[in-house]
Scaffold this motif. Structure first.
Motif, PDB file in Angstrom:
ATOM      1  N   LEU A  82       0.797  -1.187   0.092  1.00  0.00           N
ATOM      2  CA  LEU A  82       0.137  -0.085   0.000  1.00  0.00           C
ATOM      3  C   LEU A  82       0.801   1.214  -0.096  1.00  0.00           C
ATOM      4  N   LEU A  83       1.830   1.156   0.849  1.00  0.00           N
ATOM      5  CA  LEU A  83       2.784   2.379   0.987  1.00  0.00           C
ATOM      6  C   LEU A  83       3.547   2.746  -0.377  1.00  0.00           C
ATOM      7  N   LEU A  84       3.839   1.644  -0.916  1.00  0.00           N
ATOM      8  CA  LEU A  84       4.600   1.766  -2.248  1.00  0.00           C
ATOM      9  C   LEU A  84       3.705   2.297  -3.322  1.00  0.00           C
ATOM     10  N   VAL A  85       2.662   1.734  -3.270  1.00  0.00           N
ATOM     11  CA  VAL A  85       1.493   2.289  -4.473  1.00  0.00           C
ATOM     12  C   VAL A  85       1.429   3.734  -4.074  1.00  0.00           C
ATOM     13  N   ALA A  86       0.868   4.085  -3.130  1.00  0.00           N
ATOM     14  CA  ALA A  86       0.529   5.362  -2.600  1.00  0.00           C
ATOM     15  C   ALA A  86       1.727   6.368  -2.828  1.00  0.00           C
ATOM     16  N   GLY A  87       2.979   5.989  -2.691  1.00  0.00           N
ATOM     17  CA  GLY A  87       4.115   6.704  -3.035  1.00  0.00           C
ATOM     18  C   GLY A  87       4.327   6.968  -4.497  1.00  0.00           C
TER      19      GLY A  87
END
Lengths: 293, 370
Positions: B40-45
């Motif tokens: 989730l963090l990577l996609v959001a970033g």
């Protein structure tokens, strides 16, 4: 010609003679206490001239006299078979091979890094400060670990030593090349732009030729550093072969004459390497149409 | 299309994250619960980095995403060293790409504010260094590289913190005794020799070629001889340092003393100033950039000389001694800790010299300009 003789050759020769005279004096001063000790035990009281000669002919002197070193160097260089493990040519060859391997890889790596730094802003801002910082780190301290650890996984011989040489030689090349690739002035870069030259063309036709003098200047530093790396890299291998090993062996058995002639051999290799790089640099510059300044 | 080209790191990161779905979980022994926050963090970033317009917002999103993700990745590795799946490597590569994007965004900032500029100048290389350590830690942990070959930075840091007294004793022996003494004497002697050479043109003509030649020689080779002459203690190391630092100082000072221009020298002559007055008021200040150049070169040479000389024999203390014995005992983390100390000492040494240079040669264009 006479000007050259008066301005350069004469002072250098006089100074070298002075150094040799000082060396003899030093050899006498440093070897005398031990010789006096020997004579006292043997119950002899030699005349000064005899005593002086004796200080110059000790088998394991504290400071060997120049002629002792020269004789040892001559014997071990010209009179021995090249394949013999006592031949300095053999040891110098081994050190030279890892020096050259490391120097070649290091120079390539340095050029690649410099090209990256000049063309990618992110690399320039993030990597360049580290390259400068890494110059301040005594990287040679890593040498024994690289050797021993690589030996633990079964990599021995040329590669670990060459790795140390690579490490030492890529910094000067990278820094020099960055300077060189940036050396074309704005006027020339603007000219390339008016020709509608691409980045690639600007690189090949302007930046790279402009960087050549910088490249060779830094390669001179790099090849000397590379030799130091190879010599130090030979120390922890248990003194098998190479100039560094010869030095270590000499220090184990107090063979000062051997150590000094190994040092002389190393110095000659260094001088030859630097001279060779300088010569190639001059040839390349002439080939590219440069005129002697 | 160009927006994707400009953000190719983010796009590639997104692709890597999607590919990593095929290989979940990130470590091969159950415990897959932690992988969703990372994804989730990577996609959001990645998405935020492309979609947001404001530079500050983009940097913040990228910073949080990349470092949060990699922190979770590293903490997933504890107790599971060497059991990383392809998914782990893909996610690691994705967070590294986001960090690269972050550096690119930060490098593109052009600011007029001096303080922001300095902050950026420090922060960007800091990020690079931090990621070097992060990747080192992740690769060693993920691939299960044997400790003897390459210890993770966390282990080195722990060893560093646990053996402060030993490290302090080594620093005291090597740096405060051998290096500083040798550096002072070597540089001082080189400086004086240069003044003498300058006074007598004949000496100068002879010394410069010889000094230049000697600077290229592997002087470090005299270390075993010095150890033989002056014994195992710090005196022999100081002797090596003296000889290593002498020639760079000599050559640079002689070159520097020739740096003062003809106009200035003529001016001094019209003032009827003597040799020593001209030296003190014009030529030495003009030579300072060269002298400091030698001082900087020598700061590194001195450390190298002292450490390598210790490989040839020491009392049971000293940085070179510690490195060579701990390598023999395969205590590689201690060796790395000692190298970290050497790096730190070298940088501090260099930094002090550089600061002194700024203070002394404040008039020089290279310092006024920056």
């Amino acid at each position: 010609m006479t000007d050259r003789f008066r301005d350069k050759l004469l002072p250098v020769t006089v100074l070298l003679l002075g150094i040799i005279a000082l060396w003899y004096a030093g050899a006498y001063a440093m070897n005398a206490p031990f010789q006096r000790d020997l004579d006292r035990r043997a119950g002899e009281t030699p005349a000064f001239s005899e005593f002086f000669v004796r200080t110059m002919t000790q088998p394991k002197p504290t400071l060997p006299a120049p002629h002792q070193v020269a004789q040892n160097f001559f014997e071990n260089t010209f009179l021995r078979k090249v394949t013999s493990s006592r031949s300095l040519v053999y040891h110098a060859g081994i050190t030279l091979s890892s020096t050259l391997a490391g120097f070649a890889i290091g120079t390539l790596l340095g050029i690649l890094i410099a090209v990256g730094i000049v063309h990618v802003t992110a690399l320039d801002r993030s990597l360049m400060p580290w390259i400068i910082t890494s110059q301040t780190i005594p990287i040679l301290a890593l040498a024994p670990m690289i050797i021993v650890v690589l030996a633990a996984v079964g990599i021995t011989g040329l590669i670990p030593k060459a790795l140390i040489s690579t490490y030492l030689s890529f910094f000067p090349v990278a820094v020099g090349m960055v300077k060189g690739l940036r050396s074309p002035d704005v006027l020339h870069l603007d000219l390339m732009r008016t020709y509608n030259a691409s980045r690639w063309q600007t690189f090949w036709k302007l930046r790279l030729p402009a960087s050549v003098p910088f490249l060779f200047a830094s390669m001179k530093v790099a090849v000397a550093a590379s030799l130091v790396g190879a010599i130090v890299g030979e120390l922890p291998t248990g003194a098998v072969a190479g100039i560094g090993a010869k030095l270590l062996n000499g220090s184990y058995y107090s063979q000062t004459i051997d150590m000094f002639s190994a040092l002389v051999a190393g110095s000659i290799v260094a001088a030859l390497l630097v001279a060779a790089v300088g010569l190639v640099g001059r040839l390349v510059e002439r080939g590219m149409g440069g005129r002697p300044a | 299309m160009s927006i994707f080209l400009r953000n190719w790191q983010s796009v590639l990161a997104l692709a890597l994250v999607v590919t990593s779905f095929a290989f979940l979980p990130i470590v091969s022994s159950g415990a897959g619960g932690t992988s969703w926050p990372i994804v989730l963090l990577l996609v959001a970033g990645a998405v935020g980095g492309v979609a947001l317009g404001n530079t500050v917002a983009v940097s913040a999103v990228l910073f949080i995403a990349a470092h949060g993700a990699v922190w979770l990745l590293l903490s997933a590795l504890t107790d599971h060293a060497g059991r990383a799946t392809p998914s782990f490597w893909l996610l690691l590569a994705a967070s590294w790409l986001l960090a690269w994007r972050l550096v690119t965004v930060l490098s593109a900032i052009r600011t007029r504010d001096r303080r922001t500029d300095i902050l950026l100048r420090l922060f960007i290389p800091f990020l690079f260094g931090a990621w070097l350590l992060i990747l080192w830690e992740a690769i060693v942990g993920g691939a299960g590289i044997p400790f003897v070959l390459l210890p993770p930075p966390s282990a080195v840091a722990a060893r560093f913190a646990n053996s402060l007294p030993i490290l302090a004793a080594d620093v005291n022996q090597t740096i405060f005794k051998a290096v500083l003494f040798g550096y002072g004497v070597g540089c001082g002697a080189g400086f004086l020799a240069a003044i003498v050479a300058d006074r007598f043109t004949f000496m100068q003509r002879g010394l410069l070629p010889i000094g230049n030649l000697v600077s290229a020689l592997p002087i470090i080779g005299i270390a075993p001889i010095m150890v033989m002459w002056f014994g195992f203690d710090w005196q022999s190391k100081a002797a090596v340092v003296i000889i290593m630092t002498f020639f760079p100082m000599l050559v640079n000072t002689v070159t520097g003393l020739a740096a003062a221009g003809h106009m200035e020298r003529d001016l001094m002559r019209t003032y009827a100033s003597g040799y020593w007055q001209t030296l003190a008021k014009l030529r030495l200040p003009a030579a300072m950039p060269f002298i400091f150049n030698a001082l900087k070169i020598n700061s590194t040479l001195a450390l190298i000389g002292a450490i390598v000389a210790e490989f040839f024999g020491t009392p049971v203390v000293g940085m070179g001694f510690r490195i060579s014995t701990e390598v023999g005992r395969m205590n590689v983390d201690m060796v790395w800790a000692e190298i970290a100390v050497a790096a730190l000492a070298g940088s501090v040494f260099y930094g002090v010299v550089a600061l002194a240079e700024r203070a002394v040669t404040f008039w020089h264009p290279s310092i006024r300009g920056g």
